[in-house]
Design a protein around this motif. Structure first.
Motif, PDB file in Angstrom:
ATOM      1  N   LEU A 309      -4.972  -6.345 -32.840  1.00  0.00           N
ATOM      2  CA  LEU A 309      -4.848  -7.482 -33.755  1.00  0.00           C
ATOM      3  C   LEU A 309      -5.710  -8.684 -33.348  1.00  0.00           C
ATOM      4  N   THR A 310      -5.409  -9.253 -32.198  1.00  0.00           N
ATOM      5  CA  THR A 310      -6.093 -10.487 -31.787  1.00  0.00           C
ATOM      6  C   THR A 310      -7.597 -10.257 -31.631  1.00  0.00           C
ATOM      7  N   TYR A 311      -7.934  -9.106 -31.076  1.00  0.00           N
ATOM      8  CA  TYR A 311      -9.357  -8.824 -30.833  1.00  0.00           C
ATOM      9  C   TYR A 311      -9.825  -7.635 -31.665  1.00  0.00           C
ATOM     10  N   ARG A 312      -9.367  -7.566 -32.904  1.00  0.00           N
ATOM     11  CA  ARG A 312      -9.760  -6.425 -33.739  1.00  0.00           C
ATOM     12  C   ARG A 312     -11.267  -6.391 -33.955  1.00  0.00           C
ATOM     13  N   ASP A 313     -11.908  -7.594 -33.870  1.00  0.00           N
ATOM     14  CA  ASP A 313     -13.359  -7.637 -34.043  1.00  0.00           C
ATOM     15  C   ASP A 313     -14.102  -7.211 -32.779  1.00  0.00           C
ATOM     16  N   ARG A 314     -13.393  -7.145 -31.653  1.00  0.00           N
ATOM     17  CA  ARG A 314     -14.053  -6.710 -30.410  1.00  0.00           C
ATOM     18  C   ARG A 314     -13.283  -5.542 -29.803  1.00  0.00           C
ATOM     19  N   ARG A 315     -12.626  -4.769 -30.643  1.00  0.00           N
ATOM     20  CA  ARG A 315     -11.678  -3.748 -30.180  1.00  0.00           C
ATOM     21  C   ARG A 315     -12.279  -2.825 -29.118  1.00  0.00           C
ATOM     22  N   LEU A 316     -11.552  -2.624 -28.011  1.00  0.00           N
ATOM     23  CA  LEU A 316     -12.030  -1.755 -26.942  1.00  0.00           C
ATOM     24  C   LEU A 316     -11.649  -0.314 -27.266  1.00  0.00           C
ATOM     25  N   LYS A 317     -12.579   0.593 -26.949  1.00  0.00           N
ATOM     26  CA  LYS A 317     -12.305   2.005 -27.216  1.00  0.00           C
ATOM     27  C   LYS A 317     -12.757   2.832 -26.026  1.00  0.00           C
ATOM     28  N   GLY A 318     -12.273   4.079 -25.932  1.00  0.00           N
ATOM     29  CA  GLY A 318     -12.717   5.014 -24.885  1.00  0.00           C
ATOM     30  C   GLY A 318     -12.446   4.483 -23.486  1.00  0.00           C
ATOM     31  N   TRP A 319     -13.432   4.611 -22.612  1.00  0.00           N
ATOM     32  CA  TRP A 319     -13.251   4.187 -21.227  1.00  0.00           C
ATOM     33  C   TRP A 319     -13.044   2.686 -21.113  1.00  0.00           C
ATOM     34  N   ARG A 320     -13.636   1.950 -22.015  1.00  0.00           N
ATOM     35  CA  ARG A 320     -13.504   0.488 -21.950  1.00  0.00           C
ATOM     36  C   ARG A 320     -12.046   0.062 -22.203  1.00  0.00           C
ATOM     37  N   LEU A 321     -11.302   0.957 -22.863  1.00  0.00           N
ATOM     38  CA  LEU A 321      -9.883   0.672 -23.092  1.00  0.00           C
ATOM     39  C   LEU A 321      -9.132   0.716 -21.755  1.00  0.00           C
ATOM     40  N   ILE A 322      -9.480   1.694 -20.908  1.00  0.00           N
ATOM     41  CA  ILE A 322      -8.807   1.844 -19.606  1.00  0.00           C
ATOM     42  C   ILE A 322      -9.167   0.655 -18.700  1.00  0.00           C
ATOM     43  N   SER A 323     -10.480   0.349 -18.604  1.00  0.00           N
ATOM     44  CA  SER A 323     -10.863  -0.753 -17.713  1.00  0.00           C
ATOM     45  C   SER A 323     -10.321  -2.074 -18.267  1.00  0.00           C
ATOM     46  N   GLY A 324     -10.243  -2.174 -19.604  1.00  0.00           N
ATOM     47  CA  GLY A 324      -9.693  -3.384 -20.224  1.00  0.00           C
ATOM     48  C   GLY A 324      -8.228  -3.563 -19.845  1.00  0.00           C
ATOM     49  N   LEU A 325      -7.468  -2.447 -19.884  1.00  0.00           N
ATOM     50  CA  LEU A 325      -6.042  -2.516 -19.538  1.00  0.00           C
ATOM     51  C   LEU A 325      -5.884  -2.962 -18.081  1.00  0.00           C
ATOM     52  N   ALA A 326      -6.746  -2.400 -17.193  1.00  0.00           N
ATOM     53  CA  ALA A 326      -6.653  -2.757 -15.770  1.00  0.00           C
ATOM     54  C   ALA A 326      -6.906  -4.254 -15.590  1.00  0.00           C
ATOM     55  N   SER A 327      -7.961  -4.768 -16.270  1.00  0.00           N
ATOM     56  CA  SER A 327      -8.260  -6.200 -16.090  1.00  0.00           C
ATOM     57  C   SER A 327      -7.152  -7.060 -16.711  1.00  0.00           C
ATOM     58  N   PHE A 328      -6.530  -6.561 -17.787  1.00  0.00           N
ATOM     59  CA  PHE A 328      -5.431  -7.300 -18.417  1.00  0.00           C
ATOM     60  C   PHE A 328      -4.239  -7.402 -17.451  1.00  0.00           C
ATOM     61  N   TRP A 329      -3.944  -6.287 -16.772  1.00  0.00           N
ATOM     62  CA  TRP A 329      -2.854  -6.293 -15.784  1.00  0.00           C
ATOM     63  C   TRP A 329      -3.131  -7.313 -14.681  1.00  0.00           C
ATOM     64  N   VAL A 330      -4.391  -7.291 -14.187  1.00  0.00           N
ATOM     65  CA  VAL A 330      -4.746  -8.194 -13.076  1.00  0.00           C
ATOM     66  C   VAL A 330      -4.580  -9.642 -13.526  1.00  0.00           C
ATOM     67  N   VAL A 331      -5.161  -9.972 -14.695  1.00  0.00           N
ATOM     68  CA  VAL A 331      -5.107 -11.358 -15.183  1.00  0.00           C
ATOM     69  C   VAL A 331      -3.656 -11.785 -15.394  1.00  0.00           C
ATOM     70  N   CYS A 332      -2.867 -10.923 -16.043  1.00  0.00           N
ATOM     71  CA  CYS A 332      -1.483 -11.320 -16.341  1.00  0.00           C
ATOM     72  C   CYS A 332      -0.654 -11.440 -15.063  1.00  0.00           C
ATOM     73  N   SER A 333      -0.985 -10.663 -14.044  1.00  0.00           N
ATOM     74  CA  SER A 333      -0.268 -10.804 -12.774  1.00  0.00           C
ATOM     75  C   SER A 333      -0.584 -12.165 -12.163  1.00  0.00           C
ATOM     76  N   LEU A 334      -1.858 -12.580 -12.257  1.00  0.00           N
ATOM     77  CA  LEU A 334      -2.221 -13.920 -11.771  1.00  0.00           C
ATOM     78  C   LEU A 334      -1.548 -14.993 -12.631  1.00  0.00           C
ATOM     79  N   GLY A 335      -1.418 -14.665 -13.937  1.00  0.00           N
ATOM     80  CA  GLY A 335      -0.782 -15.604 -14.880  1.00  0.00           C
ATOM     81  C   GLY A 335       0.644 -15.936 -14.450  1.00  0.00           C
ATOM     82  N   VAL A 336       1.313 -14.954 -13.834  1.00  0.00           N
ATOM     83  CA  VAL A 336       2.686 -15.192 -13.373  1.00  0.00           C
ATOM     84  C   VAL A 336       2.675 -16.288 -12.303  1.00  0.00           C
ATOM     85  N   ILE A 337       1.636 -16.268 -11.436  1.00  0.00           N
ATOM     86  CA  ILE A 337       1.543 -17.288 -10.380  1.00  0.00           C
ATOM     87  C   ILE A 337       1.372 -18.672 -11.020  1.00  0.00           C
ATOM     88  N   ALA A 338       0.472 -18.738 -12.034  1.00  0.00           N
ATOM     89  CA  ALA A 338       0.265 -20.017 -12.740  1.00  0.00           C
ATOM     90  C   ALA A 338       1.568 -20.465 -13.393  1.00  0.00           C
TER      91      ALA A 338
END
Ligand SMILES: Nc1nc2c(ncn2[C@@H]2O[C@H](COP(=O)(O)OP(=O)(O)OP(=O)(O)O)[C@@H](O)[C@H]2O)c(=O)[nH]1
Ligand SMILES: [Mg+2]
Length: 380
Positions: A309-338
């Motif tokens: 939805l939010t990034y439907r214009d830049r939607r990640l697919k294939g392998w980029r979906l996996i690396s995207g999920l990993a970076s999302f986890w990392v960022v959101c884990s840091l977000g908890v600290i903030a």
């Protein structure tokens, strides 16, 4: 007529003879997989716009059905036909804005590329702009206009609710702010362009909600026809996108459409988190483990929703979906600290626990939003 200091209306005298002037009317046609319709659209324009100096600009988001190629072949024979091929991007509003900005015509019209819009209305729309209007809307709900042929009952109902919301909340006083068919005077558009959202479907509503000076507007009845060839690109997500645009405009663009969507999905993540936590605890997991499981399940859900939805214009697919999920986890884990840090700070100043909690959650959301927009869904 709309006045705008940054737009010069008088052209400078050229020191040379120009080979060809820019046409008076540019028709912008956003397309995505419209190959069966392209030639029909050009033929209809040729037939309807006799005696008018015009061009058509197809803005194609790299369709896989050969739309770009077809437009280029027609353009080689007819210089009035132009094509912009956008790569790695999607979105009707962004494509329309890009097409409008690529032309220098005094009047710009936006029209669908699937023959649902009656091309023969264009001369009257142009005539009205010549006569002083800034904006002419082809409306499905004005006088003899109709949408019943081209829209299902559900979409017709949705469109009516959306129109009513725009009227009540944004005080937009036209019969069809969701129309995808309208003509606008260039200075009016150029003044507005920096404030428009490139995301989403509802460019006319954005124009009406973003304008600072009142636009002299008129409406013309449109009988919206059924699509004859090709498939609809609209899906149920358009409703969520519309509500977010409404919210963004209600906050005077303080919050962008993308941020509103991101925050709403973040909010839904809290519900998922609590539900998973309850189930995990019920199944006998220790609290810390249950809490962590719930957090990562919620994050994963949020990632996929944002990707759709939010990034439907830049939607990640294939392998980029996996690396995207990993970076999302990392960022959101840091977000908890903030989140915890900010919450703690507010808690020390003000004793109200909920205020501290909200401040922490707010800062965490802002951090996650900016960091994931740069890392996970970076514009290519
Ligand atoms: N460039 C571009 N054009 C798009 C995109 N999505 C839709 N379009 C075009 O925008 C126009 C309107 O889209 P449609 O799918 O016809 O939307 P609609 O008319 O409300 O829906 P239908 O009644 O089902 O046809 C068409 O010309 C599409 O090809 C997109 O992501 N990029
Ligand atoms: Mg259509």
């Amino acid at each position: 007529m709309m006045q705008n200091a940054c737009v010069v209306e008088q052209p400078p005298t050229l020191a040379y003879d120009s080979a060809q002037r820019s046409p008076e009317l540019s028709v912008i046609v956003p397309t995505f997989n419209e190959a069966p319709n392209v030639e029909l659209v050009v033929r209809a324009l040729v037939a309807s716009l006799r005696g008018i100096d015009w061009e058509v600009i197809f803005v194609d988001d790299d369709s896989s059905d050969g739309t770009t190629n077809l437009v280029r072949l027609i353009a080689r024979r007819d210089g009035r036909v132009r094509c912009i091929r956008r790569i790695g991007r999607r979105g009707l509003a962004g494509a329309s804005i890009e097409g409008m900005l690529s032309s220098s015509a005094a009047v710009i019209a936006i029209m669908d590329g699937d023959m649902q819009h009656d091309v023969s209305l264009l001369p009257e729309m142009l005539r009205r702009i010549r006569a002083g209007d800034d904006l002419v809307i082809a409306s499905r709900f004005y006088r003899s206009g109709s949408a019943a042929d081209g829209l299902s009952r559900a979409r017709l109902g949705g469109s009516r609710i959306a129109t009513q919301l725009a009227r009540t909340l944004l005080h937009i006083d036209v019969s069809d702010p969701m129309s995808g068919y309208f003509a606008i005077r260039r200075p009016a558009f150029e003044a507005l362009a920096p404030r428009l959202s490139t995301q989403g479907f509802k460019i006319l509503m954005d124009i009406l909600a973003s304008t600072k000076q009142p636009l002299q507007t008129s409406e013309i009845p449109l009988r919206f026809r059924p699509r004859q060839h090709g498939l609809s690109k609209l899906d149920n997500l358009v409703a969520a996108e519309y509500l977010s645009l409404l919210l963004a405009k209600l906050t005077g663009d303080l919050l962008s459409l993308r941020f509103v969507l991101f925050a709403l999905i973040g909010g839904s993540g809290v519900v998922v988190h609590l539900a998973v936590l309850k189930m995990a605890l019920a199944s006998g997991l220790a609290f810390s483990l249950a809490q962590m499981t719930a957090a990562y399940v919620a994050m994963t859900g949020n990632f996929f929703l944002n990707n759709i939805l939010t990034y439907r214009d830049r939607r990640l697919k294939g392998w980029r979906l996996i690396s995207g999920l990993a970076s999302f986890w990392v960022v959101c884990s840091l977000g908890v600290i903030a989140n915890v840090g900010a919450g703690q700070l507010v808690h020390e100043q003000a004793s109200r626990w909920w205020m501290a909690g909200l401040a922490g959650a707010g800062l965490g959301a802002v951090f996650n939003y900016f960091a994931t927009s740069m890392l996970t869904w970076r514009a290519r």
